[in-house]
Design a protein around this motif. Structure first.
Motif: not given
Length: 597
Positions: A477-481
């Motif tokens: 999720l941190s990467a997609i954000g």
């Protein structure tokens, strides 16, 4: 002749095309909402329902009684638990151990971080890797190694360690010692990050005012990194409370009762003592919740902002005549925390017995051969763990990827799901495993399902997925954000479907994070002990359970050989996968943006 179309016509065509696609998206919206609900339901089934039943079990103690089930509210089980001298002793022991280790591990990790981050030492880059290697080694393997070293006839006793010292090791001081060496990397990571961001601006100002270096550190730098020190102590305290590896090895051998082993003991009885296990799990969750609440409260306080455009780099100290002492300190910690435990496991795997003196005749390959022989129990356990870990890694990362994509669009559900995921990270694995027993062994409607079933490998894999899902979700999720929304909008306007956008656009851009989550889950699952102990399949245990079984049967040789083989295979497989992924990513880096659409 060239015909130039009016600009308004082009705009009209584009508007019509855009409106048509937006209308198509609106038509598909119910289908998308159904998928969102499906993913949220799966997440709640994997994590929310088991934890909820653990809490419900504490106030509905007869809910899962195999003789006469009752949904009557009662605090009888809680009252009995708090009145039990054994449980009270477990709570006191757990708190005393956690509080002591929080102080010792924070002090050791802070000193190690200061030497690595703020001092000029030889081989500083190599020294910085040591905490990572210690942190990645499972706690129960470290405990087994120190048992081999300190047990009667152990390796250190053979080298001249007084028997009185070795006997005193199996008590609170020994547990504190091993926990400190095991968890100092946590303090190293937290305090080291604060030291890197602590520039020399205020330190230089203090020195210009005539303050000595020690006074500068006590009056200026120490208060600035005090929040990091407090967070380190809180995180270490929670880790010790939740630990099961030390509880089932050194603590059990020392007759030092703690809450995590009490939960396991209650679920190991036949019939299972659900009220006792549930109330102890409730107490453990309550203690962890208090610690997590203190952590959240501390993070909400106003903290000093130390990094700005004018910040000076941190001062690196030249220790001069103190450098040999600092290197000696680092060497002792590295030897005690990493070299000595791993060496003990490797040595025991290659010898016939622990009691005989080390000569060439005592060395053998029989223990490793038992692991390599296809007919052996150790070989089967290793293969099960590798298979379970591979499936769990793929399933957890796939589910985390799809859930992260949904949460990136659904801002309303994002804090709810992410909060539950982060809360689950702090929940001890033994509690989540007990929740799975409640759901799949006692809850009507679930216990009769053909898949997954209690006592089969399918449920253990599901437990592994649930334990790894929060970590995978946070990483992905941190990467997609970090992806700009206009990338997906542009692909959508060009007619690229959801599956193609995922495979050809999103996945290549976050591939590093996905591979990181995959490898982390694979390695963690191979050595996952609490879930393996709580959900042992009837067709045979995985490697962690088999290691403990060998050790409890005083077969330290096969236990060490299986531990050594698991570490070598897991590390080697992870290195090969990471190397292959890096080559693919770098090879496709130059043309990746052109291939994205």
């Amino acid at each position: 002749m060239t015909v130039i179309l009016p600009q308004s016509g082009a705009v009209a065509v584009d508007r019509g095309l855009l409106l048509g696609r937006l209308q198509g998206a609106a038509v598909r919206r119910p289908h998308v909402k159904a998928l969102d609900l499906l993913f949220y339901a799966v997440f709640a089934l994997l994590i929310g329902l088991p934890l909820a039943l653990v809490l419900v079990q504490a106030v509905l103690p007869d809910l899962f009684d195999h003789r006469a089930s009752s949904a009557a509210f009662s605090v009888r089980a809680l009252a009995q638990t708090f009145a039990s001298a054994r449980v009270a002793r477990s709570v006191v022991n757990s708190l005393a151990l956690a509080a002591t280790v929080a102080v010792t591990a924070t002090a050791l990790g802070g000193a190690f971080a200061f030497l690595v981050r703020r001092c000029r030492l030889p081989l500083r880059g190599a020294i910085a890797v040591v905490p990572w290697l210690v942190f990645l080694t499972p706690s129960y393997l470290k405990a087994l190694a120190w048992a081999l070293l300190m047990a009667p006839g152990g390796y250190l006793v053979q080298l001249g360690l007084p028997a009185r010292v070795a006997a005193a090791f199996f008590s609170l001081p020994g547990l504190v010692f091993v926990h400190t060496l095991s968890l100092f990397p946590l303090a190293f990571f937290i305090i080291g990050s604060a030291l890197v961001g602590l520039g020399s601006d205020m330190e230089d100002a203090g020195r210009l005012s005539g303050a000595a270096p020690f006074r500068v550190w006590m009056k200026i730098n120490a208060p600035l990194i005090a929040p990091a020190i407090a967070l380190s102590a809180i995180a270490t305290f929670a880790e010790v409370l939740a630990d099961f590896g030390m509880a089932t090895t050194i603590a059990r051998m020392s007759n030092f009762s703690v809450l995590t082993y009490g939960i396991y003991a209650a679920t190991s009885d036949y019939p299972i003592d659900f009220p006792m296990a549930g109330t102890q799990a409730f107490v453990l969750i309550l203690l962890v919740a208090i610690v997590v609440g203190a952590d959240r409260l501390l993070r909400r306080q106003v903290a000093a902002r130390l990094i700005s455009g004018r910040s000076k780099p941190p001062r690196i100290y030249d220790l001069k005549r103190w450098s040999p002492f600092a290197m000696g300190f680092v060497a002792v910690i590295t030897f005690a925390a990493l070299v000595l435990p791993l060496g003990a496991i490797a040595l025991r795997a290659l010898t016939r017995t622990i009691g005989a003196s080390l000569t060439w005749e005592t060395f053998t390959l029989d223990n490793l051969a038992e692991v390599a022989t296809s007919a052996g129990d150790a070989h089967a356990a290793l293969l099960r763990s590798l298979g379970y870990a591979s499936l769990a890694a793929v399933l957890a990362c796939s589910l985390a990827l799809l859930l992260a994509l949904r949460l990136e669009r659904d801002k309303a559900m994002r804090p709810v799901v992410l909060g539950l995921a982060l809360g689950t990270v702090a929940i001890p694995g033994i509690v989540l495993g007990f929740g799975y027993i409640l759901v799949w062994n006692r809850l009507p409607g679930f216990r009769d399902l053909p898949f997954p079933r209690y006592g089969e490998g399918s449920l253990l894999i599901l437990g592994y997925v649930a334990a790894a899902l929060p970590y995978c979700l946070v990483i992905i999720l941190s990467a997609i954000g970090q992806l700009a929304p206009n990338l997906g909008d542009a692909a959508r306007l060009f007619g690229v479907g959801p599956t193609a956008r995922l495979l050809r656009l999103t996945l290549p851009l976050i591939a590093v994070s996905v591979v990181t989550a995959l490898l982390m889950t694979f390695i963690h699952t191979i050595f996952e002990l609490p879930m393996s102990q709580m959900l042992i399949p009837l067709d045979g245990p995985p490697a962690p359970t088999m290691i403990l079984r060998y050790f409890n049967d005083e077969r330290e040789g096969p236990a060490s050989a299986l531990s050594l083989a698991s570490m070598v295979i897991a590390g080697g497989a992870a290195a090969l996968i990471w190397s292959a992924a890096r080559r693919m990513l770098f090879a496709g880096g130059a043309t990746g943006s052109r291939r994205a659409l």
